[in-house]
Scaffold this motif. Structure first.
Motif, PDB file in Angstrom:
ATOM      1  N   GLY A   1       0.750  -1.147   0.064  1.00  0.00           N
ATOM      2  CA  GLY A   1       0.191  -0.064   0.123  1.00  0.00           C
ATOM      3  C   GLY A   1       0.750   1.354  -0.172  1.00  0.00           C
ATOM      4  O   GLY A   1       2.083   1.296   0.374  1.00  0.00           O
ATOM      5  N   THR A   2       0.310   2.352  -0.373  1.00  0.00           N
ATOM      6  CA  THR A   2       0.852   3.693  -0.455  1.00  0.00           C
ATOM      7  C   THR A   2       0.343   4.789   0.129  1.00  0.00           C
ATOM      8  O   THR A   2      -0.792   4.929   0.714  1.00  0.00           O
ATOM      9  CB  THR A   2       1.095   4.087  -1.919  1.00  0.00           C
ATOM     10  OG1 THR A   2       2.039   4.905  -2.349  1.00  0.00           O
ATOM     11  CG2 THR A   2      -0.413   4.551  -2.644  1.00  0.00           C
ATOM     12  N   PRO A   3       1.397   5.520   0.847  1.00  0.00           N
ATOM     13  CA  PRO A   3       0.583   6.734   1.600  1.00  0.00           C
ATOM     14  C   PRO A   3       0.127   8.030   0.516  1.00  0.00           C
ATOM     15  O   PRO A   3       0.239   7.811  -0.505  1.00  0.00           O
ATOM     16  CB  PRO A   3       2.028   7.693   2.167  1.00  0.00           C
ATOM     17  CG  PRO A   3       2.968   6.407   2.055  1.00  0.00           C
ATOM     18  CD  PRO A   3       2.563   5.781   0.909  1.00  0.00           C
ATOM     19  N   ALA A   4      -0.839   8.744   1.297  1.00  0.00           N
ATOM     20  CA  ALA A   4      -1.359  10.052   0.744  1.00  0.00           C
ATOM     21  C   ALA A   4      -0.227  10.821  -0.300  1.00  0.00           C
ATOM     22  O   ALA A   4       1.062  10.738   0.314  1.00  0.00           O
ATOM     23  CB  ALA A   4      -1.893  10.718   1.519  1.00  0.00           C
ATOM     24  N   GLY A   5      -0.609  11.339  -1.230  1.00  0.00           N
ATOM     25  CA  GLY A   5       0.209  12.334  -1.868  1.00  0.00           C
ATOM     26  C   GLY A   5       0.549  11.788  -3.226  1.00  0.00           C
ATOM     27  O   GLY A   5       1.475  12.061  -4.005  1.00  0.00           O
TER      28      GLY A   5
END
Length: 230
Positions: free
Chosen positions: A201-205
């Motif tokens: 998964g990936t962080p916001a942005g």
């Protein structure tokens, strides 16, 4: 009696380097967890408190370790998603989180590159969006660092810079579903195998990248990955 056969042509096995070893890690399948950081889930229009983990795949031969990549065709909206990658050296089905954690060989830093305009068009028409995620060089990944060499992973920061400007940052402990929980959940749908990779998964942005721009993805205590598009 063992059946004897030959290959019509030599099989190509995607592999990744391993920190400190001459041996290579043979990649079997790539499983990607969707929307596993709360802020990223919100920026994509979902409620992180209610969605169970869901998965999609990228072809194993979409991985690349090259630092200079051709800009992919058929897109004007190429998006980056920095992710921690988990490499498995054993498998199993219907695992508990505790059992799942025993399958982990090591960790790497990866980029889930997405032809977002193609994906949005496919979603609009309720079509599969495999080509939006599974094109050539769609999955740059660093060398794998064995888990025995990774300390304080939960406190590590996963980040991404574009041309030196910070665009993404999130702590591994901020994952909605922990790594053992992800492995367990996935193992109830498929039998996991040695060689599987899980992108966590990936962080916001999340945003776009263009020709000649440089992406720098890193995770404390794990690896750094730098690529440039030509």
């Amino acid at each position: 009696m063992t059946e004897s056969f030959s290959f019509l042509f030599p099989p190509a096995i995607p592999t990744l380097p391993i920190d400190g070893l001459d041996a290579r890690f043979p990649v079997g399948r790539i499983w990607c967890v969707g929307r596993n950081y709360a802020e990223h889930s919100r920026e994509m229009g979902s409620d992180p408190e209610r969605e169970p983990p869901f998965f999609f795949t990228k072809p194993a031969d979409s991985i690349t370790t090259f630092s200079v990549l051709p800009f992919p065709p058929q897109t004007r909206k190429l998006h980056y998603e920095a992710e921690l990658v988990v490499a498995l050296n054993a498998g199993g089905a219907n695992l508990t989180p505790e059992e799942g954690s025993q399958l982990i060989y090591g960790y790497a830093v990866g980029l889930d590159m997405t032809r977002r305009d193609m994906q949005e068009e496919a979603k609009k028409h309720r079509r599969p969006w495999s080509l939006a995620k599974g094109f050539d060089n769609a999955c740059p990944i660093s060398a794998i660092r064995p888990a025995t060499q990774v300390e304080d992973l939960d406190q590590s920061i996963l980040s991404l810079k574009v041309n030196g400007a910070l665009r993404q940052a999130g702590r591994i402990s901020d994952l909605i579903w922990s790594i053992p929980e992800m492995i367990s959940a996935l193992s109830h749908s498929v039998t996991l195998r040695a060689g599987d990779l899980i992108m966590t998964g990936t962080p916001a942005g999340v945003g776009s990248v263009d020709v000649h721009e440089v992406l720098e993805a890193s995770c404390d205590n794990v690896a750094q990955l730098t690529i440039r598009y030509e």
